[in-house]
Every structure is written in C-alpha cells, then in structure tokens.
Design a protein around this motif. Structure first.
Motif, short mmCIF file in Angstrom:
data_model
loop_
_atom_site.label_atom_id
_atom_site.label_comp_id
_atom_site.label_asym_id
_atom_site.label_seq_id
_atom_site.Cartn_x
_atom_site.Cartn_y
_atom_site.Cartn_z
N MET A 319 43.04 -94.29 -107.44
CA MET A 319 41.44 -93.99 -107.40
C MET A 319 41.43 -92.54 -106.86
SD MET A 319 39.97 -96.49 -108.68
CE MET A 319 40.31 -98.24 -109.32
N ILE A 320 41.98 -91.67 -107.36
CA ILE A 320 42.13 -90.30 -107.01
C ILE A 320 42.36 -89.31 -108.02
CG2 ILE A 320 43.09 -90.83 -104.58
CD1 ILE A 320 45.64 -90.18 -105.59
N ASN A 321 42.13 -87.81 -107.81
CA ASN A 321 42.29 -87.21 -108.86
C ASN A 321 43.70 -86.78 -109.10
OD1 ASN A 321 42.49 -83.95 -109.17
ND2 ASN A 321 40.69 -84.53 -109.87
N HIS A 322 43.79 -86.41 -110.44
CA HIS A 322 45.14 -86.29 -111.17
C HIS A 322 46.13 -85.27 -110.41
CE1 HIS A 322 47.58 -85.72 -114.76
NE2 HIS A 322 47.82 -84.33 -114.19
N THR A 323 45.64 -84.38 -109.74
CA THR A 323 46.69 -83.45 -109.48
C THR A 323 47.07 -83.70 -107.99
OG1 THR A 323 44.87 -82.13 -108.12
CG2 THR A 323 45.20 -81.29 -110.26
N VAL A 324 46.52 -84.67 -107.27
CA VAL A 324 47.06 -85.09 -105.80
C VAL A 324 47.90 -86.26 -105.91
CG1 VAL A 324 45.15 -83.99 -104.85
CG2 VAL A 324 45.06 -86.30 -105.41
N VAL A 325 47.85 -86.66 -107.15
CA VAL A 325 48.58 -88.13 -107.10
C VAL A 325 50.15 -88.12 -106.80
CG1 VAL A 325 49.69 -89.96 -109.06
CG2 VAL A 325 47.53 -88.86 -109.53
N PRO A 326 50.95 -87.11 -106.88
CA PRO A 326 52.48 -87.05 -106.23
C PRO A 326 52.19 -87.00 -104.68
CG PRO A 326 52.18 -85.52 -108.04
CD PRO A 326 50.90 -85.94 -107.79
N ARG A 327 51.19 -86.55 -104.16
CA ARG A 327 51.04 -86.51 -102.79
C ARG A 327 50.36 -87.38 -101.89
NH1 ARG A 327 49.96 -81.55 -104.80
NH2 ARG A 327 47.80 -81.49 -104.12
N ASP A 328 49.93 -88.30 -102.71
CA ASP A 328 48.90 -89.46 -102.25
C ASP A 328 49.96 -90.61 -101.54
OD1 ASP A 328 46.39 -90.73 -101.76
OD2 ASP A 328 46.98 -92.20 -103.24
N ARG A 329 49.54 -90.98 -100.23
CA ARG A 329 50.48 -91.84 -99.80
C ARG A 329 50.18 -93.21 -100.09
NH1 ARG A 329 54.62 -92.21 -96.03
NH2 ARG A 329 54.79 -94.61 -95.32
N THR A 330 48.78 -93.61 -100.58
CA THR A 330 48.66 -95.11 -100.98
C THR A 330 49.20 -95.16 -102.54
OG1 THR A 330 46.45 -95.00 -100.07
CG2 THR A 330 46.63 -96.69 -101.72
N THR A 331 49.16 -94.26 -103.32
CA THR A 331 49.74 -94.40 -104.65
C THR A 331 51.46 -94.34 -104.38
OG1 THR A 331 48.08 -92.98 -105.54
CG2 THR A 331 50.44 -93.30 -106.57
N TYR A 332 51.91 -93.78 -103.49
CA TYR A 332 53.34 -93.78 -103.07
C TYR A 332 53.59 -95.34 -102.75
CZ TYR A 332 57.62 -94.08 -100.44
OH TYR A 332 58.82 -94.30 -100.05
N GLU A 333 52.81 -95.88 -101.98
CA GLU A 333 53.20 -97.25 -101.22
C GLU A 333 52.97 -98.17 -102.41
OE1 GLU A 333 50.72 -97.48 -97.65
OE2 GLU A 333 52.10 -96.23 -96.51
N GLN A 334 51.99 -98.25 -102.97
CA GLN A 334 51.62 -99.23 -104.03
C GLN A 334 52.47 -99.24 -105.48
OE1 GLN A 334 47.29 -99.24 -104.31
NE2 GLN A 334 47.05 -100.02 -102.24
N CYS A 335 52.48 -97.88 -105.80
CA CYS A 335 52.86 -97.61 -107.30
C CYS A 335 54.47 -96.93 -107.32
CB CYS A 335 52.09 -96.80 -108.03
SG CYS A 335 50.45 -97.22 -107.89
N ILE A 336 54.95 -96.47 -106.35
CA ILE A 336 56.24 -95.96 -106.38
C ILE A 336 57.43 -96.70 -105.33
CG2 ILE A 336 57.61 -93.80 -106.27
CD1 ILE A 336 55.21 -92.18 -106.65
N ARG A 337 57.23 -96.82 -104.23
CA ARG A 337 58.05 -97.36 -103.33
C ARG A 337 58.62 -98.83 -104.07
NH1 ARG A 337 56.24 -97.73 -97.10
NH2 ARG A 337 55.05 -99.52 -98.01
#
Length: 406
Positions: A319-337
């Motif tokens: 639920m964030i802007n495109h450019t900050v996706v690789p630096r977003d902690r929530t995206t990392y925890e939910q979608c990458i890690r």
C-alpha cells in the motif's frame, strides 16, 4: 538386556517420524542456509537501491550471499532491453560461477523485474533460478502517464535537453502520446545514451528505448505485428508471436516459486494489476482482466498456468508508492523474507495454499511419503497391542472375516 514395552514403544514411534523429518526436503536444504540473493534495479536506478534490502536480509540470514547486478545503471537503463538482457545474462552467469551456486533467488524491481523474468526465460534451463520475486514490475506491459509520465519526461530532458523534450511532449499530446508515437516507429529521434563513466555508448533510434519494449497500448495491441521480426520484446518473451519459442516456456516452468508483488497505490505502473500479470483487454481501457482471465494465462503461452496449477505462484500486495517498494520494511517482511528462507517459505505455503504438499516440490512424492509414515505409525500401535496382550497373558488378536476383535 531387558527392554521393556515402553522403550520399544518409543523406538517404534520415533522411527517413522524421524524418517519423515529426515526425508523432508526442507530439512536438508535449510542446513546449508538460504540461497544467494541477486537484485536487479529498475529504470534510471542503480545497484545502490538494494542497500537497505540487503541490510535487512543479512540481519535475518547471517552469512547469506547477496549481489546487485551493476550493468545499465542510471541513464544507461534506458538502453534497448534486448541488449541489456544479453549483457546482464553474462554478468549473472559470471557471479554464479564465482560463488559456485546451484540455485539462487532473483529479485527485480520495476523494469528490473521485467528484465528478471527475461533472465529466467533465457537462463533457467538447469533450474538455476529457484525463486523469482517480481517487485512492482510491469509484467503484462505499461500504458498511461501518472508518475511514469514524469519519469519519461525526465529521461527525455536528460537525453534531448529540456526545451526539446517539452516541445515534443506538447506536440505529441504528453508522455502517453509521445510513447505511442515513438514506440510505433512513426517518427525517429536519434539519441545518444552515454554512461557517467563513458564506458558504454549506444546510439539508438527512439523505438529502441527500453520503455518501448513493454509499452503496450491496449487499443492497438491486437493490430500490432506478431511476426517474430517486428514484435516487441514483451510479445516475444511472452510467446505471443507467430513462431513461439518452446525454450522460453521450458525455462520459465522450472521456477519453484514465482512471487508477484504489486499494489493499487503504486502510482507508476498502469494498470497496477500488470505487476501480477493482469491487464486491459484488447480494445478496452474501462476494465482490467486478472491474470487467470488473460489469454497469456489461458493459452499457457510461457508457463503461467502451469506454475499456477502447481501451486507455485504467490501474490502479495503493498500500500505504498512504487519508488519506495525496495526500501519498505513491511513489504520486505510480508512479500520478500518468507521466500528467502526454506522453512519460512514452507510455512507460508501451508498457510496460503489449500493443497498442502508438506514442502515437497513434487506433490505425488509428498502424498506417498505421508501415507507411508501413517502406515508405519498404525503398525506401531498394532505391535504395541500384541506386546501388551502377551505381557498380560491375554489371547492375541484373532481375525474374523473382514474385521478383528480382541
């Protein structure tokens, strides 16, 4: 030596469970740690965009190998995508050879996610790329302005000068009209892409800009050429051509996991569902087809349907802007890690999928192993009943017809 019933019971119970655990693929893989992670940056970005992401990964998985592909950074990233994929393929192979990796996890952000997919389709004949995580990438194409239009204007200003870029935008009805025009070869603008270190110089016609490789006008897509010689790279790599390449599909379906990360507040990719292989239907921009309703999926052009039916596709929204996706902690925890570590990925599969295959890559193998274990446990209880019967002096089990009584 006198072995009592309790000791025998424990041994018989532990043996089948131990066999199931030790034969479990997760156990054997996790002992050697998670796979190396390779990152591909997006348009006008660079390898440094992975710094924060790699910091989190290394904190969670000490000793993990990480690497960011370094070619085509910043303004070099607007070069012809076919050319980029060719050189990046070699860079990736060199790195894998250097660390002697058998499998890797590949992460690509934005345009880098599209490049990542093409690398899978080009290099994955031996299953090198185990997991591919596509972060906010226009997998089905891009059409429309928004912040993407601002990016286009910025790119043109750097290449052509501010005045000329503004003039072109005005005459061609903004960035959407501009890309419609140059990507269809209706006009040609000679541009020079020069790296900051002057190590790469490329002279291209405008239609060979990387953006044109995935610029997809839904109102004209059905009428554009599907010949292999004239089709866009997106059409070619999606096997949406007159002469499809079976190798593309063969390599793509060797992925063990495909993670598609996108979100409605992206602001750059249009439609945002393109990040998860959805797109406008041909000739219509009023609605968006989800992945399973697109022709690419239905026809299984390059293996999407095959992966999906195998339970290998995972979708995650931010639920964030495109450019900050690789630096977003929530995206990392939910979608990458969850997809970097074997055990965590396994737990995610069990939670998300209705078909629990116990972590085995092959579902049949999982079922056979599970049933074998259950039979062994049942045999344990049967032996235990017999032992107790003899120990207490009672008569053993007698079988009568199709049932038995004690």
């Amino acid at each position: 030596m006198n072995v009592n019933t309790e000791t025998i019971s424990i041994i018989l119970l532990i043996l089948p469970l131990w066999q199931f655990i030790t034969c479990h693929p997760l156990n054997s893989e996790s002992s050697s740690g998670p796979r190396p992670v390779v990152f591909m940056h997006g348009l006008t970005a660079n390898a440094a965009k992975s710094d924060q992401l790699f910091t989190w990964i290394q904190e969670d998985f000490p000793g993990i190998k990480t690497y960011a592909l370094k070619l085509f950074e910043d303004m070099k990233s607007v070069a012809d995508l076919s050319f980029q994929v060719a050189l990046l393929s070699q860079e990736l192979k060199n790195y894998v050879t250097q660390i002697d990796a058998k499998e890797i996890t590949l992460i690509g952000h934005s345009q880098g996610g599209l490049i990542g997919r093409f690398l899978v389709e080009k290099l994955n004949s031996d299953g090198l790329i185990h997991t591919f995580i596509s972060l906010a990438a226009p997998q089905s194409g891009q059409y429309g302005a928004g912040t993407f239009g601002e990016t286009v204007q910025g790119v043109l200003a750097l290449m052509l000068g501010i005045e000329r870029a503004e003039s072109l935008m005005k005459n061609l009805n903004g960035s959407t009209g501009f890309l419609d025009t140059i990507c269809s070869d209706k006009i040609t603008i000679d541009i020079k892409i020069t790296g900051m270190d002057n190590s790469i110089k490329l002279d291209h016609s405008s239609a060979m800009l990387s953006l044109c490789s995935y610029w997809r006008n839904p109102m004209t897509w059905g009428q554009t050429s599907s010949s292999n010689e004239k089709a866009s790279l997106l059409r070619i790599m999606s096997n949406d051509v007159a002469d499809p390449d079976q190798t593309i599909k063969d390599n793509f379906v060797k992925l063990k996991k495909l993670v598609l990360v996108g979100g409605p507040h992206d602001g750059m990719i249009n439609p945002w569902q393109s990040t998860q292989f959805g797109y406008f239907p041909n000739g219509n921009m009023e609605s968006v087809l989800p992945m399973r309703e697109t022709n690419w999926y239905k026809n299984d052009n390059f293996g999407l349907k095959t992966l999906d039916e195998r339970g290998a596709i995972f979708m995650c929204e931010y639920m964030i802007n495109h450019t900050v996706v690789p630096r977003d902690r929530t995206t990392y925890e939910q979608c990458i890690r969850p997809y970097l570590n074997i055990k965590e990925a396994y737990m995610e599969v069990v939670v998300q999928l209705p078909r629990k295959n116990f972590g085995f890559e092959d579902e049949t193998q999982s079922i056979v192993m599970f049933l074998t274990t259950m039979v062994q446990i049942m045999a344990f209880f049967l032996v235990l009943m017999i032992i107790k019967a003899y120990k207490t002096g009672k008569r053993p089990i007698k079988f009568r017809r199709t049932s038995f009584v004690y």
